[in-house]
Design an enzyme around this catalytic site. Sequence first.
Site, mmCIF file in Angstrom:
data_model
loop_
_atom_site.group_PDB
_atom_site.id
_atom_site.type_symbol
_atom_site.label_atom_id
_atom_site.label_comp_id
_atom_site.label_asym_id
_atom_site.label_seq_id
_atom_site.Cartn_x
_atom_site.Cartn_y
_atom_site.Cartn_z
ATOM 1 N N GLY A 5 -8.030 9.784 9.453
ATOM 2 C CA GLY A 5 -8.335 9.969 10.777
ATOM 3 C C GLY A 5 -9.536 10.911 11.127
ATOM 4 N N LYS A 20 0.647 -1.118 -0.025
ATOM 5 C CA LYS A 20 0.178 0.159 0.052
ATOM 6 C C LYS A 20 0.960 1.136 -0.038
ATOM 7 C CE LYS A 20 -3.052 2.835 2.665
ATOM 8 N NZ LYS A 20 -3.420 3.377 3.902
ATOM 9 N N ASN A 34 -9.291 2.200 9.900
ATOM 10 C CA ASN A 34 -8.706 2.025 10.877
ATOM 11 C C ASN A 34 -9.391 2.889 11.988
ATOM 12 O OD1 ASN A 34 -5.332 2.349 12.353
ATOM 13 N ND2 ASN A 34 -6.987 0.886 12.767
ATOM 14 N N ALA A 90 -9.239 6.292 3.934
ATOM 15 C CA ALA A 90 -9.237 7.511 4.790
ATOM 16 C C ALA A 90 -10.423 8.387 5.009
ATOM 17 C CB ALA A 90 -8.190 8.222 4.524
ATOM 18 N N GLY A 91 -10.950 8.481 6.142
ATOM 19 C CA GLY A 91 -12.009 9.523 6.137
ATOM 20 C C GLY A 91 -13.163 8.736 6.883
#
Length: 254
Positions: free
Chosen positions: A156, A95, A204, A182-183
């Site tokens: 995040g 990644k 995550n 992301a987000g």
Amino acid sequence: MKIADREFESRLILGTSHYPNQSVMLDALRESGTQMVTVAIRRVNVHDKARQSLLAVLRENGYAILPNTAGCYTAQEAILTAALAREALGTNWIKLEVIGDDETLFPDVPELLKAAEKLLADGFIVLPYTNDDPVTCKKLAEMGCPAVMPLGAPIGSGMGIRNPYNIQIIREIVKVPVIIDAGVGTASDVAVAMELGCDGILLNSAIAGAEHPAKMAKAIKLAAEGGRLAYEAGRIPRKLFAKASSPLEGLIGR
């Protein structure tokens, strides 16, 4: 979800950081149904052979490990980190992250493209984290990346899909899988992404930072499944005015 030559039953790829402990992490991974997890190579000891090391625990539980180049700010740093990951973990999957700004963690696109080109030439399966720019995503796909990973919002932030129109354009013009990276903040963000036609989600913080990570993981799993089904079913067109769902024929006076 098919990426390169591998097929996954789950459309979720989960990160492994910021959990209170390994037990909570494993519970969340299990509830999510994910089959592949990502690990920041610059932030783990890849030479730790202890039975309870992060990599050992993930392997023991059957997860495919996707190393990432988080923390890299130049193409050269990312290329060296990917080489370390391949040597240490025996995988050519990576990644690719090349960060351009400490505040937003947005990608440095020129450096990202440079790193992707070199890694692809070196035989890597490159999954690039990029901004939600259709032109950049198209370049990465045409370069040979088997998937593109546009952000939904800053890493995040939990802000969800801030620009669904760009995501739709990316889905239309890119022929490889589109994975939001992301987000994501909660399950509804995942459903929106899937309804837009995205093939998968990498996340995550939304799970690791939740009050009950395992519950959030299950909610996100169900949202991914529901959102994908809705996309495949085909939603009705949006209309400005109402349209009766019951037939008007046969009503008194008509």
